[in-house]
Design a protein around this motif. Structure first.
Motif, PDB file in Angstrom:
ATOM      1  N   ILE A 120      42.992  35.690   7.619  1.00  0.00           N
ATOM      2  CA  ILE A 120      44.414  36.261   6.618  1.00  0.00           C
ATOM      3  C   ILE A 120      44.344  35.348   5.949  1.00  0.00           C
ATOM      4  O   ILE A 120      45.124  36.183   4.802  1.00  0.00           O
ATOM      5  CB  ILE A 120      45.143  36.200   8.177  1.00  0.00           C
ATOM      6  N   LEU A 121      44.591  34.405   6.328  1.00  0.00           N
ATOM      7  CA  LEU A 121      45.614  33.494   5.422  1.00  0.00           C
ATOM      8  C   LEU A 121      44.875  33.467   3.095  1.00  0.00           C
ATOM      9  O   LEU A 121      45.295  33.508   2.508  1.00  0.00           O
ATOM     10  CB  LEU A 121      45.146  31.952   5.605  1.00  0.00           C
ATOM     11  N   LYS A 122      43.121  34.107   3.677  1.00  0.00           N
ATOM     12  CA  LYS A 122      42.278  33.637   2.304  1.00  0.00           C
ATOM     13  C   LYS A 122      42.806  35.668   1.914  1.00  0.00           C
ATOM     14  O   LYS A 122      43.160  35.739   0.807  1.00  0.00           O
ATOM     15  CB  LYS A 122      40.413  34.012   2.906  1.00  0.00           C
ATOM     16  N   VAL A 123      43.329  36.299   3.023  1.00  0.00           N
ATOM     17  CA  VAL A 123      43.368  37.981   2.173  1.00  0.00           C
ATOM     18  C   VAL A 123      44.742  37.531   1.882  1.00  0.00           C
ATOM     19  O   VAL A 123      45.112  38.798   1.100  1.00  0.00           O
ATOM     20  CB  VAL A 123      42.083  39.157   3.025  1.00  0.00           C
ATOM     21  N   GLU A 124      45.763  37.305   2.961  1.00  0.00           N
ATOM     22  CA  GLU A 124      47.179  37.391   1.910  1.00  0.00           C
ATOM     23  C   GLU A 124      47.824  36.001   1.315  1.00  0.00           C
ATOM     24  O   GLU A 124      48.841  36.297   0.478  1.00  0.00           O
ATOM     25  CB  GLU A 124      48.289  37.418   3.846  1.00  0.00           C
ATOM     26  N   GLY A 125      46.940  34.565   1.247  1.00  0.00           N
ATOM     27  CA  GLY A 125      47.222  33.762  -0.153  1.00  0.00           C
ATOM     28  C   GLY A 125      48.742  33.254   0.492  1.00  0.00           C
ATOM     29  O   GLY A 125      49.020  32.397  -0.284  1.00  0.00           O
ATOM     30  N   THR A 126      48.923  33.091   1.706  1.00  0.00           N
ATOM     31  CA  THR A 126      50.335  32.826   2.375  1.00  0.00           C
ATOM     32  C   THR A 126      49.856  32.177   3.889  1.00  0.00           C
ATOM     33  O   THR A 126      49.541  33.598   4.824  1.00  0.00           O
ATOM     34  CB  THR A 126      51.501  33.585   2.586  1.00  0.00           C
ATOM     35  N   PRO A 127      50.307  31.333   4.326  1.00  0.00           N
ATOM     36  CA  PRO A 127      50.348  30.338   5.891  1.00  0.00           C
ATOM     37  C   PRO A 127      52.154  31.478   6.100  1.00  0.00           C
ATOM     38  O   PRO A 127      52.371  30.910   7.445  1.00  0.00           O
ATOM     39  CB  PRO A 127      50.472  29.069   5.800  1.00  0.00           C
ATOM     40  N   VAL A 128      53.408  31.830   5.314  1.00  0.00           N
ATOM     41  CA  VAL A 128      54.100  31.769   5.747  1.00  0.00           C
ATOM     42  C   VAL A 128      54.487  33.223   6.853  1.00  0.00           C
ATOM     43  O   VAL A 128      54.098  34.798   6.034  1.00  0.00           O
ATOM     44  CB  VAL A 128      55.096  31.424   4.419  1.00  0.00           C
ATOM     45  N   ILE A 129      55.014  33.441   8.040  1.00  0.00           N
ATOM     46  CA  ILE A 129      54.878  34.744   8.619  1.00  0.00           C
ATOM     47  C   ILE A 129      55.496  35.796   8.632  1.00  0.00           C
ATOM     48  O   ILE A 129      56.084  36.960   7.912  1.00  0.00           O
ATOM     49  CB  ILE A 129      55.514  34.211  10.005  1.00  0.00           C
ATOM     50  N   THR A 130      56.922  35.477   7.805  1.00  0.00           N
ATOM     51  CA  THR A 130      57.879  36.222   6.365  1.00  0.00           C
ATOM     52  C   THR A 130      57.104  37.271   5.636  1.00  0.00           C
ATOM     53  O   THR A 130      57.707  38.056   5.589  1.00  0.00           O
ATOM     54  CB  THR A 130      58.945  35.278   6.915  1.00  0.00           C
TER      55      THR A 130
END
Length: 482
Positions: A344-354
């Motif tokens: 998820i971090l790789k494809v979304e580019g963020t660790p922030v839930i919101t």
């Protein structure tokens, strides 16, 4: 059969050397998978030997595989396999620097964890746990960012303090054995000669050893290294730390507790572990309510589960089969969740839930296994964590610790509510209005390890033979625990 004891030690070491030699080879990326397979295969062979009535040892007394050791070695291999296999994709591991060194350190980590569970000497067990501090420090700082290096140094400092305290406790346990015919650090000999051990030294040594290993297992208030390390390490490393490192540290506590309980009775460490367990649940509950980073959310979940396991250890034999089943279920599910979080971090580019919204609509290939694993980690049936938690709570009531398990239940409800809210924020809902997208059904990495981990945790609690027999035999090994 004694040669099997050496395979999980020598095999990963050889593979670590090959990783460094094969820097330009595509085969290098399979070193972690191969090392995990060697550990798991050895563990299963030793489990078969134990169930047939034998107790393999190395001949010199250094290595020994009773039911508990064989079971834990299998857990180390299984969790390692899910983490490394699931982390084969660049999306899961995010490996950008010194890939050969990364794989070598993974193999060294697995060798050290294998030594910790196979060593008969509690001194050698301590040395193996300390060796993991060195390997995992470099793995936590693998990305070489400011935050990852800060997390690595924090882990080294706090982890070293913990193992130093544990070393002092082990020295005192050795001193307590001086009054016996053969001063020793052999767990088997200490448990057999418990009546000749000095009670005062055992009390001090046991308390210090448990406190030190509790630091490595992430129990509050010695937990502060864990969220930073888990959130900054590559996803497969986070899975290994949560599912293997914390569990092996708890295994060390079980070994120490079995000696101290024979000498001074169970009440002293029962109180100590109950307080640590409840405090861990309280910390996890209070910090999960306002959590904004999904990898840190998983890290606080590890603190929660280790806290409940500590309460199970405090309860004693009535809860130990549930605790051991818990170790396997938590390890497999948490490895799965960390691997998916890396994707998820790789494809979304963020660790922030919101910032991660409507995953179920936009990326069902990631959202579906994430939701199933989340259901497992919060304790939904038929996953084994549900049965483990119920078993611990029922055992607590049966031995008169109703107040402790009652407080734990309240905190678990708070944690369940927090996890549900955060998971819904990430997965349920519609994408922003006017956003054009095509649903992404890709899993962005191997599917099979995730399927195997979820299927195993959904079925293992229903397998009476040989799992139930093995858990009972492992509990019997710790027969002094009461």
């Amino acid at each position: 059969m004694s040669f099997v004891l050496w395979i999980p030690l020598v095999g990963p070491l050889v593979l670590a050397g090959l990783s460094l030699l094969l820097r330009g080879s595509a085969l290098r990326r399979f070193v972690g998978v191969a090392a995990s397979t060697a550990v798991l295969g050895s563990g299963l062979v030793l489990v078969g030997a134990v169930l047939s009535g034998s107790v393999p040892d190395s001949g010199g007394g250094m290595l020994r595989a009773d039911a508990l050791s064989a079971y834990m070695l299998s857990v180390v291999g299984a969790v390692g396999l899910i983490s490394t296999w699931g982390g084969l994709s660049s999306a899961a591991s995010s490996r950008t620097r010194d890939a050969a060194g990364y794989e070598a350190l993974i193999a060294l980590f697995l060798a050290a964890m294998s030594l910790a569970v196979l060593a008969d000497s509690i001194g050698l067990m301590w040395a193996a746990v300390e060796a993991t501090t060195i390997a995992t420090a470099f793995l936590v700082g693998h990305h070489r960012t400011r935050r990852s290096l800060e997390a690595a140094w924090k882990y080294v400092i706090l982890g070293s303090v913990g193992v130093a305290i544990a070393l002092l406790g082990i020295v005192l346990i050795y001193a307590a054995s001086v009054g016996t015919d053969t001063p020793t650090l052999s767990w088997m000999m200490l448990s057999q000669s418990a009546r000749g051990l000095d009670p005062a030294l055992i009390t001090a040594g046991g308390a210090l050893a448990v406190l030190g290993f509790a630091t490595k297992s992430g129990l509050a208030p010695m937990h502060s290294w864990l969220p930073d390390a888990h959130s900054q390490a590559p996803a497969p490393v986070s899975g290994l730390m949560s599912g293997v490192l914390l569990s092996v540290a708890l295994y060390a506590i079980l070994r120490i507790q079995s000696i101290t309980n024979l000498v001074i009775g169970p009440e002293f460490l029962r109180t100590m572990l109950s307080i640590g367990g409840l405090l861990s649940l309280l910390v996890a509950a209070s910090l999960l309510i306002r959590q904004r980073d999904y990898k840190r959310m998983l890290a606080y979940s590890s603190i929660e589960h280790m806290g409940l396991m500590a309460i199970g250890v405090a309860i004693g034999p009535a809860a130990l089969p549930s605790v051991l089943l818990y170790i396997l279920g938590h390890g497999l599910i948490k490895a799965t969740l960390f691997v998916i979080s890396g994707r998820i971090l790789k494809v979304e580019g963020t660790p922030v839930i919101t910032d991660v919204r409507a995953l179920l609509v936009r990326r069902p290939g990631l959202a579906v296994p994430w939701l199933i694993a989340m259901a497992a980690i919060v304790g939904f049936p038929p996953f084994s964590i549900f049965f483990s938690e119920v078993g611990i709570i029922m055992a607590g009531w049966s031995v008169g610790l109703g107040g402790v398990v009652g407080a734990a239940l309240v905190l678990l409800l708070v944690i369940f509510a927090a996890f549900t809210r955060l998971t819904v924020q990430m997965t349920i809902g519609a994408p922003p209005a006017g956003t054009a997208f095509t649903p992404d059904y890709s899993s962005h990495g191997p599917r099979l390890p995730i399927i195997l981990a979820l299927a195993t945790t959904a079925t293992v609690a229903f397998v009476a033979e040989p799992i139930g027999t093995l858990l009972l035999q492992a509990t019997a090994v710790l027969g002094g625990t009461n």
